[in-house]
Scaffold this active site. Structure first.
Site, PDB file in Angstrom:
ATOM      1  CB  CYS A  35      -0.911   0.008   1.219  1.00 47.42           C
ATOM      2  SG  CYS A  35       0.043  -0.077   2.745  1.00 47.42           S
ATOM      3  CG  ASP A  37      -0.081   2.954   4.573  1.00 47.11           C
ATOM      4  OD1 ASP A  37      -0.237   3.937   3.835  1.00 47.11           O
ATOM      5  OD2 ASP A  37      -1.019   2.297   5.040  1.00 47.11           O
ATOM      6  CB  CYS A  60      -4.415   1.401   7.712  1.00 52.59           C
ATOM      7  SG  CYS A  60      -3.493  -0.115   8.043  1.00 52.59           S
ATOM      8  CB  CYS A 104      -1.533  -3.712   8.137  1.00 53.24           C
ATOM      9  SG  CYS A 104      -2.834  -3.350   6.930  1.00 53.24           S
TER      10      CYS A 104
HETATM   11 FE1  FES Z   1      -1.142   0.167   4.465  1.00 60.05          FE
HETATM   12 FE2  FES Z   1      -2.459  -1.103   6.343  1.00 60.05          FE
HETATM   13  S1  FES Z   1      -3.260  -0.379   4.446  1.00 60.05           S
HETATM   14  S2  FES Z   1      -0.333  -0.683   6.278  1.00 60.05           S
END
Ligand code: FES
Length: 126
Positions: A35, A37, A60, A104
């Site tokens: 994602c 992140d 998230c 995640c």
């Molecule tokens: Fe990116 Fe959870 S959606 S770490």
């Protein structure tokens, strides 16, 4: 809405060890390949063990919760043990994650391992 364990919700609402170690012995920033992140981890190492682990995560709710949980989990661990930390161990320890959120937990495992690798690079033989 995904169903989260009580521990996930608790760590998300009351995150532990957020922030930055001052003049850290090791540090790393990693991105989740799924994602994008990101998580930054800074560590203090004393006697071959993780004496302090702090983190900053842009992600998230389960990423925040697993960052907090993992930072408590590895406190006091030897570098060897912490280097072997897996996302599965984090996900299981925190009471499981919904199938579409298991990825995640990779952020915390990767970032802690990377911070230890950085420490080892900066302190060869230490
Ligand atoms: Fe990116 Fe959870 S959606 S770490």
């Amino acid at each position: 809405m995904a169903a989260y364990s009580d521990l996930v919700i608790e760590h998300f609402q009351n995150p532990r060890n957020a922030g930055e170690v001052e003049s850290p012995d090791g540090e790393a920033t990693t991105a989740n390949p799924v994602c994008g992140d990101r998580m930054r981890v800074t560590i203090r190492v004393t006697g071959g063990r993780l004496a302090e682990v702090r983190w900053q995560t842009r992600g998230c709710p389960p990423a925040i919760a697993t960052s907090s949980f993992a930072s408590e989990m590895v406190q006091g661990w030897t570098l060897e043990d912490a280097s072997a930390l897996t996302r599965e161990a984090i996900a299981t320890g925190i009471g499981g994650l919904p199938a579409d959120k298991v990825h995640c937990s990779v952020l915390a495992a990767d970032a802690i391992r990377a911070a230890i690798a950085d420490y080892r690079e900066k302190h060869p033989g230490g």
